[in-house]
Design a protein around this motif. Structure first.
Motif, PDB file in Angstrom:
ATOM      1  N   ASN A  26       5.726  10.985  25.435  1.00 25.99           N
ATOM      2  CA  ASN A  26       5.277  12.268  26.175  1.00 25.99           C
ATOM      3  C   ASN A  26       3.941  12.315  26.867  1.00 25.99           C
ATOM      4  O   ASN A  26       3.342  13.168  27.340  1.00 25.99           O
ATOM      5  N   ASN A  77      -2.513  13.525  11.689  1.00 24.83           N
ATOM      6  CA  ASN A  77      -3.203  13.033  13.002  1.00 24.83           C
ATOM      7  C   ASN A  77      -3.418  11.430  12.910  1.00 24.83           C
ATOM      8  O   ASN A  77      -3.729  10.724  13.849  1.00 24.83           O
ATOM      9  N   GLU A  96       2.624  13.037  11.071  1.00 25.56           N
ATOM     10  CA  GLU A  96       3.597  13.873  11.620  1.00 25.56           C
ATOM     11  C   GLU A  96       3.132  14.704  13.003  1.00 25.56           C
ATOM     12  O   GLU A  96       3.820  14.728  13.593  1.00 25.56           O
ATOM     13  N   GLU A  97       1.609  14.874  12.874  1.00 28.00           N
ATOM     14  CA  GLU A  97       1.249  15.356  14.238  1.00 28.00           C
ATOM     15  C   GLU A  97       1.206  14.218  15.301  1.00 28.00           C
ATOM     16  O   GLU A  97       1.327  14.631  16.728  1.00 28.00           O
ATOM     17  N   VAL A  99       3.626  11.780  15.726  1.00 24.42           N
ATOM     18  CA  VAL A  99       4.968  11.991  16.192  1.00 24.42           C
ATOM     19  C   VAL A  99       5.353  13.150  16.948  1.00 24.42           C
ATOM     20  O   VAL A  99       5.908  13.110  18.005  1.00 24.42           O
ATOM     21  N   SER A 100       4.996  14.317  16.433  1.00 18.64           N
ATOM     22  CA  SER A 100       5.133  15.467  17.213  1.00 18.64           C
ATOM     23  C   SER A 100       4.599  15.607  18.777  1.00 18.64           C
ATOM     24  O   SER A 100       5.259  15.856  19.743  1.00 18.64           O
ATOM     25  N   LEU A 101       3.347  14.753  18.880  1.00 19.74           N
ATOM     26  CA  LEU A 101       2.460  14.814  20.235  1.00 19.74           C
ATOM     27  C   LEU A 101       3.090  13.778  20.930  1.00 19.74           C
ATOM     28  O   LEU A 101       3.397  14.054  22.267  1.00 19.74           O
ATOM     29  N   GLY A 103       5.972  12.434  20.623  1.00 20.27           N
ATOM     30  CA  GLY A 103       7.428  12.550  20.968  1.00 20.27           C
ATOM     31  C   GLY A 103       8.392  11.363  20.258  1.00 20.27           C
ATOM     32  O   GLY A 103       9.535  11.593  20.526  1.00 20.27           O
ATOM     33  N   SER A 105       8.344   8.340  16.828  1.00 18.30           N
ATOM     34  CA  SER A 105       7.846   7.701  15.853  1.00 18.30           C
ATOM     35  C   SER A 105       7.658   6.264  16.032  1.00 18.30           C
ATOM     36  O   SER A 105       8.893   5.692  16.325  1.00 18.30           O
ATOM     37  N   PRO A 145       4.200  17.579  25.501  1.00 16.25           N
ATOM     38  CA  PRO A 145       5.579  17.580  24.372  1.00 16.25           C
ATOM     39  C   PRO A 145       6.592  18.378  24.705  1.00 16.25           C
ATOM     40  O   PRO A 145       6.181  19.512  25.505  1.00 16.25           O
TER      41      PRO A 145
END
Length: 177
Positions: A26, A77, A96-97, A99-101, A103, A105, A145
């Motif tokens: 991302n 983070n 987790e954040e 991975v979320s940001l 896009g 893991s 994202p």
């Protein structure tokens, strides 16, 4: 984004693979910075980690001094990279954040300067500079994202040593502004 700094020598670079067209994650673009001395980040999680790391000056913190439980408030983070030697690195922890940001893991991913993905090869070179200089670095730029507007981000990447002073890990945090 306005960068605030105090007594901080900052050098910047953008390389091939740091622009969205060359990436599979991302990140829209990335600018890498060397850090020396106090630095003020926009993201409170990034500032928290850098302040913790800088609290060990003039030494570097040992890996055993970094306990994820003590940093639970910012754990989503955080990321932890293991230094394997010869310019090779392994992602050990990916919050987790992160991975979320980002896009994707990267936990368990091995990277090196000859990685097939140019962005990962650049990342390995970036981490190697941290190892060689024994100095924290930071990144700024934009993320895109999924299903979100463009976000400004910043990271800090801090070396951790063993009892002999060898860098064995790099702990980092990512945050948005």
């Amino acid at each position: 984004m306005q960068e605030k700094k105090v007594n901080s020598a900052v050098s910047k670079d953008i390389q091939a693979g740091d622009i969205a067209a060359d990436r599979s994650d991302n990140f829209d673009y990335i600018v890498r910075h060397f850090l020396q001395g106090p630095h003020f980040f926009q993201s409170s999680v990034v500032q928290y980690l850098y302040d913790w790391w800088q609290g060990y000056e003039p030494s570097l913190p040992q890996r055993k001094q970094f306990d994820l439980v003590e940093h639970a408030a910012i754990a989503p983070n955080l990321f932890l990279i293991k230094v394997l030697g010869d310019g090779r690195f392994e992602y050990r922890i990916n919050g987790e954040e992160v991975v979320s940001l980002v896009g994707v893991s990267l936990k368990g991913e091995m990277i090196s300067p000859d990685h097939h993905d140019i962005a990962m090869a650049n990342l390995a070179r970036y981490y190697q500079e941290i190892v060689e200089k024994k100095q924290a670095r930071a990144c700024t730029g934009n993320l895109r994202p999924a299903h979100m507007d463009v976000l400004e981000f910043e990271t800090v990447d801090c070396p951790l040593v063993d009892k002999n002073g060898n860098i064995t890990h790099i702990v980092g945090a990512i945050g948005t502004n």
